[in-house]
Enzyme design. Structure first.
Site, PDB file in Angstrom:
ATOM      1  CE  LYS A 151      -4.526   0.850   0.523  1.00 31.11           C
ATOM      2  NZ  LYS A 151      -5.657   0.099   0.009  1.00 31.11           N
ATOM      3  N   GLY A 201     -23.405   3.652  -2.451  1.00 34.51           N
ATOM      4  CA  GLY A 201     -22.398   4.287  -3.308  1.00 34.51           C
ATOM      5  C   GLY A 201     -22.085   3.418  -4.510  1.00 34.51           C
ATOM      6  CG  HIS A 202     -18.641   4.312  -6.927  1.00 37.20           C
ATOM      7  ND1 HIS A 202     -18.237   5.323  -6.092  1.00 37.20           N
ATOM      8  CD2 HIS A 202     -18.692   4.845  -8.167  1.00 37.20           C
ATOM      9  CE1 HIS A 202     -18.054   6.413  -6.810  1.00 37.20           C
ATOM     10  NE2 HIS A 202     -18.323   6.160  -8.066  1.00 37.20           N
ATOM     11  CB  VAL A 203     -19.579  -1.403  -3.777  1.00 37.73           C
ATOM     12  CG1 VAL A 203     -19.838  -2.896  -3.606  1.00 37.73           C
ATOM     13  CG2 VAL A 203     -18.137  -1.179  -4.196  1.00 37.73           C
ATOM     14  CE1 TYR A 228     -28.965   2.462  -8.446  1.00 39.23           C
ATOM     15  CE2 TYR A 228     -27.223   2.173 -10.079  1.00 39.23           C
ATOM     16  CZ  TYR A 228     -28.555   2.399  -9.765  1.00 39.23           C
ATOM     17  OH  TYR A 228     -29.479   2.551 -10.776  1.00 39.23           O
TER      18      TYR A 228
HETATM   19  P1  NAD Z   1     -18.447   5.017  -2.131  1.00 35.78           P
HETATM   20  O1  NAD Z   1     -17.773   6.185  -1.507  1.00 35.78           O
HETATM   21  O2  NAD Z   1     -18.836   5.090  -3.580  1.00 35.78           O
HETATM   22  O3  NAD Z   1     -19.787   4.664  -1.332  1.00 35.78           O
HETATM   23  C1  NAD Z   1     -19.911   4.710   0.046  1.00 35.78           C
HETATM   24  C2  NAD Z   1     -21.305   5.195   0.342  1.00 35.78           C
HETATM   25  O4  NAD Z   1     -21.498   5.128   1.754  1.00 35.78           O
HETATM   26  C3  NAD Z   1     -21.545   6.656  -0.077  1.00 35.78           C
HETATM   27  O5  NAD Z   1     -22.734   6.734  -0.850  1.00 35.78           O
HETATM   28  C4  NAD Z   1     -21.680   7.374   1.256  1.00 35.78           C
HETATM   29  O6  NAD Z   1     -22.576   8.486   1.199  1.00 35.78           O
HETATM   30  C5  NAD Z   1     -22.217   6.272   2.136  1.00 35.78           C
HETATM   31  N1  NAD Z   1     -22.082   6.497   3.569  1.00 35.78           N
HETATM   32  C6  NAD Z   1     -21.118   7.170   4.231  1.00 35.78           C
HETATM   33  N2  NAD Z   1     -21.372   7.170   5.559  1.00 35.78           N
HETATM   34  C7  NAD Z   1     -22.530   6.470   5.723  1.00 35.78           C
HETATM   35  C8  NAD Z   1     -23.321   6.118   6.853  1.00 35.78           C
HETATM   36  N3  NAD Z   1     -22.996   6.500   8.083  1.00 35.78           N
HETATM   37  N4  NAD Z   1     -24.436   5.368   6.654  1.00 35.78           N
HETATM   38  C9  NAD Z   1     -24.813   5.006   5.407  1.00 35.78           C
HETATM   39  N5  NAD Z   1     -24.104   5.320   4.301  1.00 35.78           N
HETATM   40  C10 NAD Z   1     -22.980   6.044   4.458  1.00 35.78           C
HETATM   41  O7  NAD Z   1     -17.515   3.758  -1.857  1.00 35.78           O
HETATM   42  P2  NAD Z   1     -17.569   2.334  -2.550  1.00 35.78           P
HETATM   43  O8  NAD Z   1     -16.507   2.287  -3.594  1.00 35.78           O
HETATM   44  O9  NAD Z   1     -18.962   1.999  -2.906  1.00 35.78           O
HETATM   45  O10 NAD Z   1     -17.058   1.398  -1.357  1.00 35.78           O
HETATM   46  C11 NAD Z   1     -17.917   1.022  -0.298  1.00 35.78           C
HETATM   47  C12 NAD Z   1     -17.171   0.161   0.702  1.00 35.78           C
HETATM   48  O11 NAD Z   1     -16.664  -0.997   0.061  1.00 35.78           O
HETATM   49  C13 NAD Z   1     -15.945   0.847   1.342  1.00 35.78           C
HETATM   50  O12 NAD Z   1     -15.806   0.376   2.654  1.00 35.78           O
HETATM   51  C14 NAD Z   1     -14.792   0.336   0.493  1.00 35.78           C
HETATM   52  O13 NAD Z   1     -13.582   0.361   1.208  1.00 35.78           O
HETATM   53  C15 NAD Z   1     -15.252  -1.081   0.229  1.00 35.78           C
HETATM   54  N6  NAD Z   1     -14.657  -1.663  -0.984  1.00 35.78           N
HETATM   55  C16 NAD Z   1     -14.885  -1.115  -2.194  1.00 35.78           C
HETATM   56  C17 NAD Z   1     -14.328  -1.693  -3.330  1.00 35.78           C
HETATM   57  C18 NAD Z   1     -14.599  -1.127  -4.701  1.00 35.78           C
HETATM   58  O14 NAD Z   1     -14.399  -1.845  -5.694  1.00 35.78           O
HETATM   59  N7  NAD Z   1     -15.058   0.099  -4.831  1.00 35.78           N
HETATM   60  C19 NAD Z   1     -13.544  -2.853  -3.218  1.00 35.78           C
HETATM   61  C20 NAD Z   1     -13.334  -3.414  -1.944  1.00 35.78           C
HETATM   62  C21 NAD Z   1     -13.900  -2.806  -0.837  1.00 35.78           C
END
Ligand code: NAD
Length: 367
Positions: free
Chosen positions: A80, A182-184, A186
């Site tokens: 990292k 969020g991204h995941v 949805y």
């Molecule tokens: P993102 O930022 O797109 O989405 C996160 C969502 O959580 C946002 O819509 C945000 O408004 C919401 N949020 C924040 N605080 C909140 C709360 N208190 N209650 C409810 N919702 C809240 O991030 P992402 O890429 O969708 O990732 C989501 C999680 O998955 C993170 O923990 C990330 O580390 C993990 N993750 C993501 C990936 C990936 O491919 N993007 C891969 C492995 C792990």
């Protein structure tokens, strides 16, 4: 600070402190373990209050990547990098190119990707100095946004959990509480709704919630999500949300979601299981994004990526079986699977000493 004592304890191979006065670069690259292959893990930019905070974060996150890659069955180690700085005000081309040169100097022992505070434009600058970057834009032969793959992989974890808990994996028969749209989140909700499942959602962002409501989900308050009477809790926003305050409120039978570091402490997994709740270890469940970028080494192929995602179903099922067989928690079983694989492969192979990656199908870095 007794740095080497700390590295002895965390078992890191190498920590690189990167400084460039002209670019105002202060960064740390941590390579935890390269037994299985090059250390892969994202670049994070964060206004850390102290240098110690930055070091702690990069050591913790790089170690986590070793375990995630090992359980996923990938030929990758864990690493990292962090830049100490404010992503809103401190980003420059020079900053990212300076870091890119440090990454290049490691000859492929560390491969970077996007993480918190970093976007695809920043990565383009890093990519000008080194090809040891994954998740670059599709125009360069990269794999693009990993989120749909992470969501698809998470569904494999959900199926494995349903099978273990209920003896069948009929997604539509059960109800889900998804925290974070969020991204995941949805994409995950879309997959659940495609099977007509009942889905509750919460997010601090009203627009994100509304998008899910349009898919037929029921919105609940940000704090109410912990009280929802649903079969499966899918944390897909924040870490440490399974804790002493939230756990007594759970009526869920399964915890399976994409968020990193869902358990506030290692010990709480025992309490989760004592309440009859099955916990699918987060890093085994959310490895889809990592699997997806890992294929860039051989030339990206979506079909192959989807096939790989499906191995998450078997990985999670195996972890549950080991936990049952050995009388340990599922979190401990996941760590055991990772450590046993690293030990077994480590006996066969020498540590990865660096090589240049060819990335077939990719054009050169933009100069
Ligand atoms: P993102 O930022 O797109 O989405 C996160 C969502 O959580 C946002 O819509 C945000 O408004 C919401 N949020 C924040 N605080 C909140 C709360 N208190 N209650 C409810 N919702 C809240 O991030 P992402 O890429 O969708 O990732 C989501 C999680 O998955 C993170 O923990 C990330 O580390 C993990 N993750 C993501 C990936 C990936 O491919 N993007 C891969 C492995 C792990």
């Amino acid at each position: 600070m007794d740095l080497f004592a700390k590295l002895h304890q965390t078992e890191h191979e190498q920590v690189v402190f990167c400084h460039n006065k002209d670019a105002s670069l202060k960064a740390i690259i941590a390579i935890h373990n390269t037994t299985l292959g090059p250390a892969l893990g994202g670049l994070r930019m964060w206004p850390y209050e102290t240098e110690q905070d930055a070091l702690d974060d990069v050591l913790r996150l790089s170690r986590g990547m070793t375990y995630k890659a090992a359980v996923a069955g990938l030929n990758l180690g864990g690493g990292k990098s962090v830049i100490i700085g404010d992503p809103r005000t401190d980003k420059t081309e020079a900053l990212f190119r300076a870091l890119g040169r440090f990454i290049e100097s490691l000859h492929g022992r560390y491969i970077t990707a996007e993480d918190v505070g970093i976007d695809v434009n920043d990565m383009e600058y890093v990519f000008r100095e080194t090809s040891n970057v994954v998740g670059v834009h599709q125009v360069h032969g990269g794999s693009g946004d990993p989120s749909p793959f992470t969501a698809y992989g998470t569904m494999q974890g959900v199926r494995a959990s349903l099978l273990k808990k209920f003896g069948n994996e009929n997604v539509g028969k059960y109800s889900y509480a998804v925290q974070g749209c969020g991204h995941v989140g949805y994409e995950l909700v879309k997959l659940m709704r495609a099977e007509n499942a009942k889905v509750f959602v919460s997010d601090i962002n009203e627009e994100a919630v509304q998008q899910c409501v349009e898919l037929g989900c029921e919105a609940v308050g940000v704090d109410e999500i912990y009280d929802v009477d649903a079969d499966v809790f899918s944390p897909t926003a924040l870490g440490a949300i399974v804790n002493e305050d939230t756990l007594p409120r759970f009526k869920f039978k399964i915890i399976c979601g994409a968020a990193n570091n869902q358990l506030a402490t290692e010990e709480i997994c025992g309490e989760v299981e004592a309440r009859g709740i099955l916990y699918a270890p987060d890093y085994a469940v959310n490895a889809g994004g990592l699997m997806n970028v890992s294929i860039e080494f051989e030339g990206y192929n979506r079909e192959r990526a989807m096939r790989m995602m499906r191995t998450i179903y078997y990985n999670v099922g195996k972890i549950f079986d080991i936990a049952e067989r050995d009388g340990i928690t599922s979190a401990q079983a996941a760590d055991r699977v990772a450590e046993e694989r690293i030990t077994a492969i480590g006996k066969l192979k020498l540590p990865f000493m660096g090589r240049s990656h060819s990335f077939p199908g990719r054009d050169g870095a933009p100069k």
